[in-house]
Motif scaffolding. Structure first.
Motif, PDB file in Angstrom:
ATOM      1  N   HIS A 121       1.077  -1.376  -0.091  1.00 30.76           N
ATOM      2  CA  HIS A 121       0.044  -0.023  -0.048  1.00 30.76           C
ATOM      3  C   HIS A 121       0.866   1.213  -0.109  1.00 30.76           C
ATOM      4  O   HIS A 121       1.965   1.212   0.409  1.00 30.76           O
ATOM      5  N   GLY A 135      -2.558  11.916   2.679  1.00 34.70           N
ATOM      6  CA  GLY A 135      -3.589  11.545   1.985  1.00 34.70           C
ATOM      7  C   GLY A 135      -4.521  10.454   2.391  1.00 34.70           C
ATOM      8  O   GLY A 135      -4.253  10.160   3.591  1.00 34.70           O
ATOM      9  N   ARG A 136      -5.604   9.977   1.840  1.00 36.22           N
ATOM     10  CA  ARG A 136      -6.447   8.915   2.278  1.00 36.22           C
ATOM     11  C   ARG A 136      -5.411   7.715   2.544  1.00 36.22           C
ATOM     12  O   ARG A 136      -4.516   7.245   1.902  1.00 36.22           O
ATOM     13  N   LEU A 137      -5.938   7.127   3.535  1.00 40.62           N
ATOM     14  CA  LEU A 137      -5.119   5.875   3.988  1.00 40.62           C
ATOM     15  C   LEU A 137      -5.830   4.675   3.854  1.00 40.62           C
ATOM     16  O   LEU A 137      -7.114   4.551   3.927  1.00 40.62           O
ATOM     17  N   HIS A 144       0.516  17.333   4.613  1.00 45.95           N
ATOM     18  CA  HIS A 144      -0.951  16.427   4.911  1.00 45.95           C
ATOM     19  C   HIS A 144      -1.074  15.336   4.457  1.00 45.95           C
ATOM     20  O   HIS A 144      -0.687  15.101   3.227  1.00 45.95           O
ATOM     21  N   ASN A 172      -2.326  15.290  11.259  1.00 39.56           N
ATOM     22  CA  ASN A 172      -1.991  14.113  10.441  1.00 39.56           C
ATOM     23  C   ASN A 172      -2.425  12.774  11.546  1.00 39.56           C
ATOM     24  O   ASN A 172      -2.957  11.840  10.853  1.00 39.56           O
ATOM     25  N   ASP A 183      -5.586  11.365  11.619  1.00 41.05           N
ATOM     26  CA  ASP A 183      -6.265  10.805  10.270  1.00 41.05           C
ATOM     27  C   ASP A 183      -5.829   9.380  10.524  1.00 41.05           C
ATOM     28  O   ASP A 183      -6.470   8.413   9.955  1.00 41.05           O
TER      29      ASP A 183
END
Length: 307
Positions: free
Chosen positions: A115, A126-128, A124, A250, A253
């Motif tokens: 991944h 990104g989508r995890l 920042h 961060n 997230d």
């Protein structure tokens, strides 16, 4: 001789020559503009890459985000791979993840599924991928710490149905949190191994866990005479120590926060632990210890070669 006689004669207008001259001029202008644009793109790409990699920014990205990703996914063995792409707008690194299973069991994707974790130009994330919705059996067992689900009487019934010699992946939860000294004494007396420790009670959510493959990649290697649990806690505190206030956005997230991490590091208390090489027979003894609230079996592995 008049002034008009001194002037050179004006040649006749040649449309073809004029068109050729115009085309040459347009071509030279286009080449000049394209060269300037190419130089600007190269300068922007190289310059932004240098800006993004300034100082230890690239290394710190894997130290902070890579380790946070491990805590975010306690049900996986995760390897942070330092290579990645740096573009004008982002940096990234690759992780390989595979579900944690009982030792000796079948592991799908032995080398791990890759991944990518990305950080934009402004830092920042990104989508995890993965996270609490990945739904491994171990992450589910960890989310049940502190809920009261599967009390001792229910867990005893589960353990009674399984052969004593089976290797298991289990979460052992305590009635009250233990210090590291108490945990060392407990695991030694019960022939168990605290591969990961749960450092907070957070019912129905993934708690902060540390140890094993959750370890910070640049953590100090323990000495031969170090107690693993104590050195793990020391390395967790070192990692929390590198975090800055600006990391908090961060961390959210990753379903984390500086406040929770700092509290867990300061308290140093263990609410539960994970063991992937304990047998069902050993768990039947562990569950009877008065310090234990319950035991949750997340996986078992049957050894086909066992007589």
């Amino acid at each position: 001789m008049t002034d008009d006689d001194l002037l050179l004669p004006i040649p006749d207008f040649d449309p073809r020559a004029t068109r050729r001259a115009v085309r040459r001029g347009v071509a030279r202008t286009a080449i000049t503009v394209l060269a300037a644009l190419l130089a600007l793109v190269l300068a922007a790409t190289v310059g932004s890459g240098l800006i993004q990699r300034r100082g230890d920014r690239e290394e710190r990205m894997t130290d902070v985000l890579g380790t946070a990703f491990k805590i975010y996914n306690p049900g996986y063995d995760i390897e942070v791979r330092n290579w990645g792409a740096t573009t004008p707008l982002s940096m990234s690194f690759t992780v390989a993840a595979r579900p944690i299973r009982a030792v000796g069991g079948f592991v799908e994707g032995y080398g791990g599924v890759e991944h990518v974790v990305t950080q934009d130009f402004f830092g920042h994330v990104g989508r995890l991928p993965l996270g609490r919705y990945a739904g491994t059996t171990l992450s589910t067992a960890l989310m049940n710490v502190g809920t009261g689900n599967q009390p001792k009487e229910d867990s005893r019934k589960v353990l009674a149905r399984l052969p004593a010699g089976l290797n298991a992946l289990a979460v052992v939860e305590f009635v009250k949190p233990l210090t590291t000294d108490e945990l060392v004494a407990f695991t030694a007396g019960n022939k168990s191994d605290a591969e990961k420790v749960v450092l907070e009670r957070r019912p129905t959510s993934i708690p902060i866990t540390w140890g094993g493959t959750t370890m910070w990649d640049r953590a100090l290697m323990p000495r031969a005479d170090d107690e693993p649990v104590k050195s793990d806690l020391a390395n967790f505190r070192r990692w929390v120590g590198i975090l800055k206030d600006y990391d908090d956005d961060n961390l959210h997230d990753f379903d984390l926060s500086l406040a929770r991490l700092r509290k867990a590091a300061d308290d140093g208390l263990v609410y539960a632990y994970v063991d992937s090489l304990v047998t069902i027979g050993e768990l039947r003894k562990i569950i009877e210890d008065p310090l234990v609230r319950t035991v949750r079996v997340a996986d078992v592995a049957y050894d086909l070669e066992r007589p």
